[in-house]
Design a protein around this motif. Structure first.
Motif, PDB file in Angstrom:
ATOM      1  N   UNK A   1       0.844  -1.206   0.000  1.00  0.00           N
ATOM      2  CA  UNK A   1       0.000   0.000   0.000  1.00  0.00           C
ATOM      3  C   UNK A   1       0.878   1.255   0.000  1.00  0.00           C
ATOM      4  N   UNK A   2       1.937   1.226   0.796  1.00  0.00           N
ATOM      5  CA  UNK A   2       2.846   2.368   0.852  1.00  0.00           C
ATOM      6  C   UNK A   2       3.457   2.652  -0.515  1.00  0.00           C
ATOM      7  N   UNK A   3       3.928   1.596  -1.170  1.00  0.00           N
ATOM      8  CA  UNK A   3       4.555   1.775  -2.478  1.00  0.00           C
ATOM      9  C   UNK A   3       3.540   2.143  -3.561  1.00  0.00           C
ATOM     10  N   UNK A   4       2.336   1.588  -3.457  1.00  0.00           N
ATOM     11  CA  UNK A   4       1.281   1.978  -4.395  1.00  0.00           C
ATOM     12  C   UNK A   4       0.961   3.459  -4.240  1.00  0.00           C
TER      13      UNK A   4
ATOM     14  N   UNK B   1       7.387   2.261  14.067  1.00  0.00           N
ATOM     15  CA  UNK B   1       7.536   3.721  14.103  1.00  0.00           C
ATOM     16  C   UNK B   1       8.106   4.342  12.830  1.00  0.00           C
ATOM     17  N   UNK B   2       9.120   3.701  12.228  1.00  0.00           N
ATOM     18  CA  UNK B   2       9.722   4.286  11.032  1.00  0.00           C
ATOM     19  C   UNK B   2       8.742   4.313   9.863  1.00  0.00           C
ATOM     20  N   UNK B   3       8.080   3.194   9.632  1.00  0.00           N
ATOM     21  CA  UNK B   3       7.123   3.133   8.531  1.00  0.00           C
ATOM     22  C   UNK B   3       5.951   4.087   8.777  1.00  0.00           C
ATOM     23  N   UNK B   4       5.503   4.151  10.035  1.00  0.00           N
ATOM     24  CA  UNK B   4       4.429   5.075  10.396  1.00  0.00           C
ATOM     25  C   UNK B   4       4.843   6.512  10.087  1.00  0.00           C
ATOM     26  N   UNK B   5       6.069   6.857  10.476  1.00  0.00           N
ATOM     27  CA  UNK B   5       6.557   8.217  10.246  1.00  0.00           C
ATOM     28  C   UNK B   5       6.637   8.538   8.762  1.00  0.00           C
ATOM     29  N   UNK B   6       7.122   7.582   7.968  1.00  0.00           N
ATOM     30  CA  UNK B   6       7.241   7.801   6.523  1.00  0.00           C
ATOM     31  C   UNK B   6       5.869   7.975   5.890  1.00  0.00           C
ATOM     32  N   UNK B   7       4.906   7.159   6.303  1.00  0.00           N
ATOM     33  CA  UNK B   7       3.545   7.288   5.765  1.00  0.00           C
ATOM     34  C   UNK B   7       2.943   8.640   6.120  1.00  0.00           C
ATOM     35  N   UNK B   8       3.110   9.078   7.369  1.00  0.00           N
ATOM     36  CA  UNK B   8       2.582  10.383   7.768  1.00  0.00           C
ATOM     37  C   UNK B   8       3.271  11.503   6.997  1.00  0.00           C
ATOM     38  N   UNK B   9       4.563  11.362   6.779  1.00  0.00           N
ATOM     39  CA  UNK B   9       5.303  12.344   5.979  1.00  0.00           C
ATOM     40  C   UNK B   9       4.746  12.400   4.559  1.00  0.00           C
ATOM     41  N   UNK B  10       4.499  11.225   3.973  1.00  0.00           N
ATOM     42  CA  UNK B  10       3.972  11.180   2.603  1.00  0.00           C
ATOM     43  C   UNK B  10       2.562  11.764   2.518  1.00  0.00           C
TER      44      UNK B  10
ATOM     45  N   UNK C   1       2.408  14.407  13.838  1.00  0.00           N
ATOM     46  CA  UNK C   1       2.061  13.037  14.204  1.00  0.00           C
ATOM     47  C   UNK C   1       3.243  12.098  13.933  1.00  0.00           C
ATOM     48  N   UNK C   2       3.894  12.304  12.821  1.00  0.00           N
ATOM     49  CA  UNK C   2       5.043  11.463  12.470  1.00  0.00           C
ATOM     50  C   UNK C   2       6.156  11.606  13.496  1.00  0.00           C
ATOM     51  N   UNK C   3       6.378  12.824  13.953  1.00  0.00           N
ATOM     52  CA  UNK C   3       7.466  13.072  14.899  1.00  0.00           C
ATOM     53  C   UNK C   3       7.209  12.453  16.271  1.00  0.00           C
ATOM     54  N   UNK C   4       5.969  12.136  16.561  1.00  0.00           N
ATOM     55  CA  UNK C   4       5.671  11.471  17.832  1.00  0.00           C
ATOM     56  C   UNK C   4       6.198  10.039  17.851  1.00  0.00           C
ATOM     57  N   UNK C   5       6.448   9.476  16.675  1.00  0.00           N
ATOM     58  CA  UNK C   5       6.840   8.069  16.577  1.00  0.00           C
ATOM     59  C   UNK C   5       8.349   7.867  16.503  1.00  0.00           C
ATOM     60  N   UNK C   6       9.110   8.911  16.209  1.00  0.00           N
ATOM     61  CA  UNK C   6      10.557   8.747  16.032  1.00  0.00           C
ATOM     62  C   UNK C   6      11.326   9.626  17.018  1.00  0.00           C
TER      63      UNK C   6
ATOM     64  N   UNK D   1      14.595  14.563   8.565  1.00  0.00           N
ATOM     65  CA  UNK D   1      13.709  14.808   7.415  1.00  0.00           C
ATOM     66  C   UNK D   1      12.395  15.437   7.860  1.00  0.00           C
ATOM     67  N   UNK D   2      11.804  14.877   8.908  1.00  0.00           N
ATOM     68  CA  UNK D   2      10.496  15.348   9.360  1.00  0.00           C
ATOM     69  C   UNK D   2      10.577  16.756   9.939  1.00  0.00           C
ATOM     70  N   UNK D   3      11.619  17.043  10.708  1.00  0.00           N
ATOM     71  CA  UNK D   3      11.753  18.396  11.250  1.00  0.00           C
ATOM     72  C   UNK D   3      11.970  19.416  10.133  1.00  0.00           C
ATOM     73  N   UNK D   4      12.774  19.042   9.132  1.00  0.00           N
ATOM     74  CA  UNK D   4      12.979  19.944   7.998  1.00  0.00           C
ATOM     75  C   UNK D   4      11.671  20.198   7.257  1.00  0.00           C
TER      76      UNK D   4
END
Length: 341
Positions: free
Chosen positions: A119-122, A157-166, A194-199, A210-213
């Motif tokens: 799903x993430x890659x799609x 947490x990492x995948x969650x953060x990447x999804x929220x970033x996307x 939300x993403x930053x809460x996980x990492x 990446x998320x802070x930037x």
């Protein structure tokens, strides 16, 4: 003619297919592993093309007897297609079809993490297809949100953060009417937060930076009745990113972040409680950051980015020259006033 690593790997995979010592399932698995090895940090498109060819053979071998292996081969092929260079949407459309076909199987027979990764890659493919008007941002966000049902903050947490970033980036790409622009920016900021809460800085430094930037970038342009507060929050976020991004280890990311930080300083008064006093000190700091970023971009032949920074630097120098004129005029007035006394 010299043989490449790709040529050797493809021939080894084909020999494995013909081997009588391996059963069909093992042959399919070998093809998938060989293809996966080729697409890891490929040196040229030929390796990706060979990987796709191996995945196709794995798909043909699996037929209806090994649906789960077929799904995994489809996912691998789709990822290789997505990475192939190309200007049109054709490869992306092929990748979309492969992911969607694989998902039908994975949802029945795969493990939850395989479904979420697909799903993430799609979502990434759909996000690229938005540029060709062949997908909608709503579809992109819904796809990422399905991934979040499995990739939760506590377990992944990492995948969650990447999804929220996307998801945040998808929000930022939406075209809305002027009166709704603020909502778009606000939803993006919320997703970044939300993403930053996980990492955290220690365990996930790259995602943290990446998320802070990205959060800081969104805060800079968030419509608000309190723009100074948003810029102060952005400044703090950039400084957090710079705990990871350094000129030595990640020069281009570092240069991007310090030039973004300079953008904030350009618009931030020296004393937020007394904005009428101006921002000469912040402009001087912005000038130094722009100069450093420009030097790095030039060093790495990032011509377009160097040009953008050069234009921003010129604007800062122009603002500083205005301050110099005002100081000179003020000094003349003081001298005349003293003579008058």
């Amino acid at each position: 003619m010299l043989q490449t690593i790709s040529d050797t790997s493809v021939r080894a995979a084909l020999n494995a297919i013909e081997s009588e010592s391996a059963n069909v399932a093992e042959k399919i698995q070998m093809l998938i592993e060989m293809a996966n090895g080729l697409q890891q940090k490929p040196k040229d498109p030929k390796q990706l093309d060979d990987a796709i060819s191996l995945y196709q053979q794995a798909i043909e071998l699996s037929s209806n007897d090994y649906p789960l292996l077929q799904a995994r081969a489809l996912v691998g092929m789709a990822t290789a297609l997505r990475a192939m260079p190309g200007e049109g949407p054709d490869l992306l459309l092929e990748a979309r079809e492969a992911y969607e076909t694989a998902l039908e199987i994975l949802q029945e027979q795969g493990i939850p993490e395989e479904v979420a990764e697909a799903e993430m890659n799609l979502g990434l493919v759909l996000q690229a297809l938005v540029n060709f008007n062949l997908a909608t941002t709503k579809q992109v966000i819904e796809t990422y949100q399905r991934g979040l049902l499995i990739f939760t903050a506590d377990k992944h947490p990492q995948e969650y953060a990447i999804l929220q970033n996307n998801i945040a980036i998808a929000y930022l790409s939406m075209t809305l009417s002027p009166e709704r622009e603020g909502m778009r920016q606000a939803m993006a900021v919320q997703s970044f937060e939300e993403a930053l809460k996980a990492v955290n800085l220690i365990e996930h430094p790259n995602e943290y930076a990446m998320l802070h930037n990205n959060l800081a970038n969104a805060l800079q342009y968030l419509p608000s009745l309190h723009p100074i507060d948003n810029n102060l929050r952005a400044l703090t976020a950039y400084n957090e990113a710079l705990k990871v991004r350094t000129a030595k280890d990640t020069p281009l990311e570092y240069a991007a972040t310090i030039s973004n930080k300079a953008n904030v300083l350009y618009n931030l008064p020296d004393n937020p409680k007394h904005p009428e006093a101006g921002n000469q000190q912040n402009l001087l700091q912005a000038k130094m950051l722009y100069e450093e970023a420009q030097a790095i971009f030039c060093q790495y032949s990032e011509v377009e980015r160097a040009t953008i920074v050069s234009e921003a630097l010129a604007a800062v120098e122009n603002e500083l020259s205005v301050f110099d004129v005002e100081i000179a005029v003020s000094g003349q007035r003081s001298a005349i006033s003293s003579q008058g006394l």
